[in-house]
Design an enzyme around this catalytic site. Sequence first.
Site, short mmCIF file in Angstrom:
data_model
loop_
_atom_site.label_atom_id
_atom_site.label_comp_id
_atom_site.label_asym_id
_atom_site.label_seq_id
_atom_site.Cartn_x
_atom_site.Cartn_y
_atom_site.Cartn_z
N HIS A 1 0.10 20.17 27.49
CA HIS A 1 0.70 19.26 28.50
C HIS A 1 0.07 19.56 29.80
O HIS A 1 -0.73 20.51 29.83
CB HIS A 1 2.26 19.49 28.68
N GLU B 1 -0.48 12.82 30.78
CA GLU B 1 -0.89 14.08 30.91
C GLU B 1 -2.30 14.24 29.87
O GLU B 1 -2.10 14.41 28.56
CB GLU B 1 0.06 15.13 30.37
N GLU C 1 1.25 24.49 29.51
CA GLU C 1 1.23 23.54 30.60
C GLU C 1 -0.14 24.13 31.47
O GLU C 1 -0.02 25.12 31.82
CB GLU C 1 2.71 23.89 31.46
N HIS D 1 3.31 13.29 26.37
CA HIS D 1 3.24 12.43 27.73
C HIS D 1 2.11 11.55 27.89
O HIS D 1 1.14 12.45 28.29
CB HIS D 1 3.80 13.24 28.98
#
Length: 328
Positions: free
Chosen positions: A151, A59, A213, A56
């Site tokens: 991410h 990110e 994450e 992404h």
Amino acid sequence: MNDFLTNTLNGEQPSKLFGETLYFHWKWIECGILQLTPLDSSMLVERDCVLSAGIHGNETCGVEILNQLLQNLFANTIPLKCRLLVIFGNIDALRANKRFLFCDMNRMFGGRWQNCASSCERDRAALLEEAVVDFWNDGDDGRERWHLDLHTTFKGSYQHTSFGILPARATSWDEGFLGWLGTIVEALVFHQSQNGTFSNFSSQFNAFSCTVELETGPHGKKNFYEFNHIQSELEKLISGGQIGKPPPDHKQPAIRYKVKHQITRQREEFNLYFPLNTLNFTPFTRGTLIAQDGDSNYIVQNETEYILFPNPARSLGKRAGLMLVKEC
């Protein structure tokens, strides 16, 4: 190879496509894809690693971490003792600082890109799959395969400022891999079904893989402690240092959850019964109405369930949240 990230964002092909440092041979595979192989094969640890970020494009914490890692490697400040593939994923979205331009690339892997309209993300997903398969196939079948896809989550958390999402797999997880993940994240979330993420794709080749994450602070500011700690642990991972033991300031191992239910918007008549500012890992008690999708309801069945990635504004066919339960 002074600044791989700058070269990647500028779309520049390096003047040399391969070379050597004190510790490793490097090979430029494609824009944003670099392979490194230790010169001394007798020093190889028993794992091959893929480190990716920027699937992404907005990110960027993981991108910064991997770029710094590469700079330290090329400066010979840390050795390399594993075969390593470094990937910056959605380059066009990185340049635009957007999550994606046309399609969410992290829903396109495992060949799902073949069902998507022509776009830069479609082509890039196919190219990344090919690069990872070639990397695994060129290695020794006797070594472990690890893939960490970094991410950034912009939504705050009720608890667990960093967490890992692990794909469904037919065989058991290696506790050494899970133990190492516990040094960089506070929670592990285990999927129960296949999906189109990059880490899920690697798992199909018997890799231990995880979507990591990392949470940003207010206004997108990164947590420097978390940033530096993950940087340090990745350096240990690729340089043969001791891994798998949580640092002293961790009060407990990573808490483990499994996905109980995915909330997907299927109809126009769709409602989620929590506010827009609901945090990741917010708990809900048994009997709570979470979602109504036409005539279908989702009501919490367990004593406590926790929501991850809540998004009441999802369009048709898109995930609006994951409901989790703690593993006993």
